[in-house]
Design a protein around this motif. Structure first.
Motif, mmCIF file in Angstrom:
data_model
loop_
_atom_site.group_PDB
_atom_site.id
_atom_site.type_symbol
_atom_site.label_atom_id
_atom_site.label_comp_id
_atom_site.label_asym_id
_atom_site.label_seq_id
_atom_site.Cartn_x
_atom_site.Cartn_y
_atom_site.Cartn_z
ATOM 1 N N GLU A 7 0.833 -1.190 0.000
ATOM 2 C CA GLU A 7 0.000 0.000 0.000
ATOM 3 C C GLU A 7 0.876 1.252 0.000
ATOM 4 O OE1 GLU A 7 -4.054 -1.332 2.047
ATOM 5 O OE2 GLU A 7 -2.451 -0.991 3.490
ATOM 6 N N ASP A 9 0.805 4.992 0.925
ATOM 7 C CA ASP A 9 0.165 6.141 1.561
ATOM 8 C C ASP A 9 1.226 6.944 2.294
ATOM 9 O OD1 ASP A 9 0.639 4.849 3.972
ATOM 10 O OD2 ASP A 9 -1.429 4.206 4.251
ATOM 11 N N MET A 10 0.816 7.796 3.237
ATOM 12 C CA MET A 10 1.761 8.742 3.840
ATOM 13 C C MET A 10 2.939 8.054 4.529
ATOM 14 S SD MET A 10 -0.527 10.056 7.109
ATOM 15 C CE MET A 10 0.619 11.309 7.672
ATOM 16 N N ASP A 41 -2.809 6.428 -2.584
ATOM 17 C CA ASP A 41 -3.587 7.634 -2.306
ATOM 18 C C ASP A 41 -3.096 8.809 -3.154
ATOM 19 O OD1 ASP A 41 -1.242 8.425 -1.130
ATOM 20 O OD2 ASP A 41 -2.090 8.800 0.863
#
Lengths: 93, 312
Positions: A7, A9-10, A41
């Motif tokens: 994944e 993301d941040m 994202d």
């Protein structure tokens, strides 16, 4: 071809950005395979597009989660250097 | 003689003109366009074919001098945010150049189901575009619109064309007031809301995936929304609370943090300009959900996203 897993993301973006910037330093066209990325994202997509724009390398995105299309639509104005290869699902239609 | 009152070409001007017939349209439109071209200012025109005919007939070969000349029916993306993004994209070079330019737009889509969303963006533009050297003349054919829509036009444009001149709109309201009056009202968090504290966007996605799958179609989209809202929250606070519940025909997703907060007046209503490093997350979320309300202050921020729930 570059393969990304997991994944995006941040929590992944700083490392991803630094790694991509070092990898794309050669300016040669690159395919980024996202087929093992279940989630990405807005920041993840921005990291890809920003690094591609800064390095001058053409980048093709292959595969990727459903949300990739939603995010790309919303980012708008994606650099000409980025292309999105049709998913296998679209090719079969 | 000037047809744009005292516009000096330094700040955003936003005028609505509601016309009754093609002759009134011609009397306002043609001098405006000629004045713009005489001044050497780029002009973007997005109007329906009937208006294009009026303009084309009057301009003759000068029509080639337009920066952009598009059919408004095709310009509408079926969605307010995408349509504004198309404008922003088309005008990016003009924004970057920083010299005065103008638009003649005719939003024929105000009676569309997303027409009220468009009016919110028109309102937000008054603040977000305030410092741009940009004059937007918005044309409206009175025969197309009902009374409620005509009122929205007057509430979202600070100036209107009336009796041969540009005057202040009596019904204009500041963007913050307009937006808050048109958004869904806040309701109390119900006791049966499913809430947890998270420290990563991934935890937020997992929680929402578990609670949304039985309630909505498009769980992927709701997870992306949760992730973006949680990311915003976790930039300003070490943890945030993610809650979901049903409210009428809505599935509601709330993300709450106790970080320092920000000015949420235009939260997500502003199309991201290339020069803006932040603010894209809420712009993205607004495109993905039916409604989004954001309240922020020194003691924290609450964002609520509304998605249509499946019937029980």
């Amino acid at each position: 071809m570059l393969h990304l897993w997991g994944e995006v993301d941040m929590s992944a973006e700083p490392a991803l950005g630094a790694w991509l910037a070092a990898t794309l330093a050669s300016r040669e066209p690159v395919v980024v395979d996202l087929s093992a990325v279940p989630f990405i994202d807005l920041r993840g997509v921005r990291t890809l597009t920003t690094v591609a724009a800064a390095s001058g390398a053409d980048m093709a995105l292959r595969g990727g989660p459903v949300v990739l299309g939603l995010v790309l639509d919303a980012v708008g104005d994606v650099s000409d250097r980025i292309t999105v290869e049709p998913s296998r699902h679209e090719e079969l239609r | 003689m000037t047809f744009t009152a005292d516009w000096t070409g330094e700040r955003f001007a936003h005028e609505a003109f509601v016309y009754d017939d093609p002759e009134q349209l011609r009397e306002r439109l043609v001098p405006f366009v000629n004045e713009t071209l005489d001044a050497g200012q780029p002009l973007v025109v997005v109007v329906p074919p009937e208006t294009a005919d009026v303009l084309g007939g009057a301009l003759g070969p000068r029509v080639d001098d337009l920066f952009l000349f598009e059919d408004a029916h095709r310009w509408w993306r079926g969605d307010a945010h995408r349509t504004l993004a198309a404008y922003t994209s088309a005008m990016a070079a003009l924004v970057a150049a920083g010299r005065p330019w103008r638009l003649v737009g005719e939003p024929v889509w105000l009676e569309d189901e997303h027409g009220t969303a468009w009016s919110r963006l028109e309102s937000a533009c008054n603040e977000s575009f305030a410092d741009l050297p940009y004059y937007s003349l918005c044309l409206h054919d009175r025969r197309r619109f009902g009374a409620a829509t005509l009122e929205r036009i007057e509430r979202t444009h600070p100036t209107v064309w009336s009796a041969g001149g540009v005057v202040a709109s009596d019904r204009y309201v500041a963007p913050a007031s307009y937006l808050r009056s048109d958004e869904l009202p806040w309701h109390d968090l119900p006791p049966d809301a499913s809430a947890i504290s998270v420290t990563s966007p991934r935890q937020a996605r997992a929680h929402v995936a578990a609670t949304a799958s039985a309630a909505v179609d498009g769980v992927d989209t709701v997870c992306l929304v949760a992730s973006e809202l949680a990311t915003n929250a976790l930039v300003s606070a070490p943890a945030c609370t993610v809650a979901t519940w049903r409210h009428g025909h809505w599935f509601v997703l709330e993300v709450r943090d106790d970080g320092p907060g920000f000015d949420a007046t235009l939260a997500g209503y502003v199309p991201p300009l290339p020069s803006q490093p932040s603010g894209r997350g809420l712009w993205l979320v607004r495109q993905l959900v039916e409604e989004l309300t954001v309240s922020s202050g020194p003691s924290g921020t609450v964002a609520r996203a509304y998605v249509r729930a499946r019937r029980h």
